[in-house]
Every structure is written in structure tokens, then in C-alpha cells.
Design a protein around this motif. Structure first.
Motif, PDB file in Angstrom:
ATOM      1  N   SER A  89     -11.836   1.602   2.473  1.00 10.47           N
ATOM      2  CA  SER A  89     -11.535   2.569   1.420  1.00 10.47           C
ATOM      3  C   SER A  89     -11.647   3.996   1.951  1.00 10.47           C
ATOM      4  O   SER A  89     -10.810   4.852   1.645  1.00 10.47           O
ATOM      5  N   ILE A  90     -12.665   4.242   2.765  1.00  9.32           N
ATOM      6  CA  ILE A  90     -12.842   5.567   3.364  1.00  9.32           C
ATOM      7  C   ILE A  90     -11.680   5.887   4.292  1.00  9.32           C
ATOM      8  O   ILE A  90     -11.128   6.991   4.266  1.00  9.32           O
ATOM      9  N   PHE A  91     -11.266   4.911   5.117  1.00  5.06           N
ATOM     10  CA  PHE A  91     -10.134   5.132   6.017  1.00  5.06           C
ATOM     11  C   PHE A  91      -8.846   5.388   5.243  1.00  5.06           C
ATOM     12  O   PHE A  91      -8.051   6.250   5.625  1.00  5.06           O
ATOM     13  N   GLU A  92      -8.625   4.653   4.174  1.00  6.33           N
ATOM     14  CA  GLU A  92      -7.429   4.874   3.365  1.00  6.33           C
ATOM     15  C   GLU A  92      -7.454   6.251   2.703  1.00  6.33           C
ATOM     16  O   GLU A  92      -6.436   6.931   2.639  1.00  6.33           O
ATOM     17  N   LEU A  93      -8.621   6.653   2.206  1.00  3.17           N
ATOM     18  CA  LEU A  93      -8.742   7.983   1.602  1.00  3.17           C
ATOM     19  C   LEU A  93      -8.490   9.077   2.639  1.00  3.17           C
ATOM     20  O   LEU A  93      -7.793  10.055   2.362  1.00  3.17           O
ATOM     21  N   LYS A  94      -9.053   8.901   3.839  1.00  2.00           N
ATOM     22  CA  LYS A  94      -8.835   9.873   4.911  1.00  2.00           C
ATOM     23  C   LYS A  94      -7.346   9.950   5.260  1.00  2.00           C
ATOM     24  O   LYS A  94      -6.796  11.030   5.446  1.00  2.00           O
ATOM     25  N   GLN A  95      -6.709   8.789   5.321  1.00  2.56           N
ATOM     26  CA  GLN A  95      -5.287   8.727   5.647  1.00  2.56           C
ATOM     27  C   GLN A  95      -4.440   9.450   4.590  1.00  2.56           C
ATOM     28  O   GLN A  95      -3.392  10.006   4.902  1.00  2.56           O
ATOM     29  N   SER A  96      -4.903   9.436   3.352  1.00  5.14           N
ATOM     30  CA  SER A  96      -4.154  10.103   2.273  1.00  5.14           C
ATOM     31  C   SER A  96      -4.543  11.573   2.140  1.00  5.14           C
ATOM     32  O   SER A  96      -4.134  12.225   1.180  1.00  5.14           O
ATOM     33  N   GLY A  97      -5.323  12.082   3.082  1.00  7.61           N
ATOM     34  CA  GLY A  97      -5.748  13.486   3.011  1.00  7.61           C
ATOM     35  C   GLY A  97      -6.795  13.711   1.942  1.00  7.61           C
ATOM     36  O   GLY A  97      -6.885  14.789   1.379  1.00  7.61           O
ATOM     37  N   TRP A  98      -7.589  12.688   1.640  1.00  9.25           N
ATOM     38  CA  TRP A  98      -8.645  12.718   0.628  1.00  9.25           C
ATOM     39  C   TRP A  98      -8.082  12.991  -0.768  1.00  9.25           C
ATOM     40  O   TRP A  98      -8.760  13.521  -1.625  1.00  9.25           O
ATOM     41  N   GLN A  99      -6.823  12.624  -0.982  1.00 13.06           N
ATOM     42  CA  GLN A  99      -6.167  12.803  -2.270  1.00 13.06           C
ATOM     43  C   GLN A  99      -5.859  11.439  -2.874  1.00 13.06           C
ATOM     44  O   GLN A  99      -5.232  10.612  -2.231  1.00 13.06           O
ATOM     45  N   LEU A 100      -6.280  11.210  -4.100  1.00 17.88           N
ATOM     46  CA  LEU A 100      -5.981   9.931  -4.752  1.00 17.88           C
ATOM     47  C   LEU A 100      -4.486   9.758  -5.012  1.00 17.88           C
ATOM     48  O   LEU A 100      -3.995   8.640  -5.097  1.00 17.88           O
ATOM     49  N   GLN A 101      -3.747  10.858  -5.122  1.00 25.88           N
ATOM     50  CA  GLN A 101      -2.310  10.744  -5.361  1.00 25.88           C
ATOM     51  C   GLN A 101      -1.606  10.062  -4.189  1.00 25.88           C
ATOM     52  O   GLN A 101      -0.615   9.380  -4.372  1.00 25.88           O
ATOM     53  N   GLY A 102      -2.091  10.262  -2.970  1.00 22.05           N
ATOM     54  CA  GLY A 102      -1.467   9.663  -1.790  1.00 22.05           C
ATOM     55  C   GLY A 102      -2.099   8.352  -1.373  1.00 22.05           C
ATOM     56  O   GLY A 102      -1.712   7.756  -0.371  1.00 22.05           O
ATOM     57  N   PHE A 103      -3.068   7.890  -2.139  1.00 22.92           N
ATOM     58  CA  PHE A 103      -3.799   6.664  -1.809  1.00 22.92           C
ATOM     59  C   PHE A 103      -2.875   5.457  -1.940  1.00 22.92           C
ATOM     60  O   PHE A 103      -2.177   5.310  -2.938  1.00 22.92           O
ATOM     61  N   ASP A 104      -2.861   4.619  -0.935  1.00 24.37           N
ATOM     62  CA  ASP A 104      -2.003   3.430  -0.939  1.00 24.37           C
ATOM     63  C   ASP A 104      -2.772   2.264  -1.557  1.00 24.37           C
ATOM     64  O   ASP A 104      -3.494   1.537  -0.879  1.00 24.37           O
ATOM     65  N   TRP A 105      -2.605   2.098  -2.866  1.00 26.32           N
ATOM     66  CA  TRP A 105      -3.354   1.080  -3.597  1.00 26.32           C
ATOM     67  C   TRP A 105      -2.973  -0.332  -3.160  1.00 26.32           C
ATOM     68  O   TRP A 105      -3.834  -1.210  -3.080  1.00 26.32           O
TER      69      TRP A 105
END
Length: 124
Positions: A89-105
């Protein structure tokens, strides 16, 4: 133990690396680390290929991480799974620039599935 390491850690990691090197474009950080200019046999980014190109390698990584925690620590399997889910989850958040809008659910959900699969299958 050696057999478990090969089957449940090395093979999934090698499968993910193979997919990145052979099929993924644009060039990823892995291509640069290995000094490979482009994918060997690139696949188009069509909906049918997206699972193989983007989600399956991440699932392999999540499975291998959880298996490593299970086999090399004294922590209970489902605590290892919780650590794996937190890490991914941390890696995915980092990958999205710490933005939930870019989070790959979808990616995160599939990795949770891989983590739970490892926790159910792998035993010390």
C-alpha cells in the motif's frame, strides 16, 4: 526449504522481471538498471494485455515478499500478510505521488489477493 525458496520466491520474482524486460514499454527503471535499451518483444497496451504487463508482475512481487517474510522470520503467517499489505500500500501510494486520486485500486486489490494466497499456501 530450498525448494520453497525457489518455487515461492525466486520463480515469481523471475517471472515479474521477465515480463518487464521482454514485454513492457515504455522503458522502465529495470531496463535502465540492466542496461537494456528497449523491451525485447513489446506488447501493446491494449486492455487484454494490461493484466500481464502491469498487474501480474506486481502480484508476483507481493507474493514473493510475503513468502519471504513467512519463511525467514518468526512472525505468524497472517501478521506477515498484514506487513505485506501495508508495504504494498505504501509503495502504491508513493507511485501515485501520495495522491489517492492516482492510486491504482485494481493493482492494490490484486496484490492483496497475492499476499493472501501466499499466507494460505506457504508454510514454514
Amino acid at each position: 526449504m530450498r525448494k520453497k525458496i525457489i518455487i515461492h520466491i525466486l520463480l515469481p520474482l523471475l517471472a515479474g522481471v521477465f515480463i518487464y524486460i521482454v514485454f513492457r514499454e515504455p522503458v522502465t527503471a529495470l531496463h535502465k538498471i540492466l542496461h537494456i535499451g528497449k523491451a525485447v518483444c513489446p506488447l501493446s497496451n491494449e486492455p487484454g494485455n494490461q493484466f500481464l504487463l502491469f498487474h501480474f508482475p506486481d502480484m508476483c512481487w507481493a507474493y514473493a515478499l510475503t513468502t519471504s517474510l513467512i519463511l525467514f522470520t518468526r512472525i505468524k503467517r497472517f501478521i506477515c500478510a498484514a506487513i505485506g499489505i501495508a508495504a504494498l500500500s505504501i509503495f502504491e501510494l508513493k507511485q501515485s505521488g501520495w495522491q489517492l486520486q492516482g492510486f491504482d485500486w485494481l493493482d492494490c486489490g490484486l496484490m492483496v489477493l497475492a499476499v493472501l494466497l501466499a499466507a494460505l499456501i506457504v508454510k514454514k
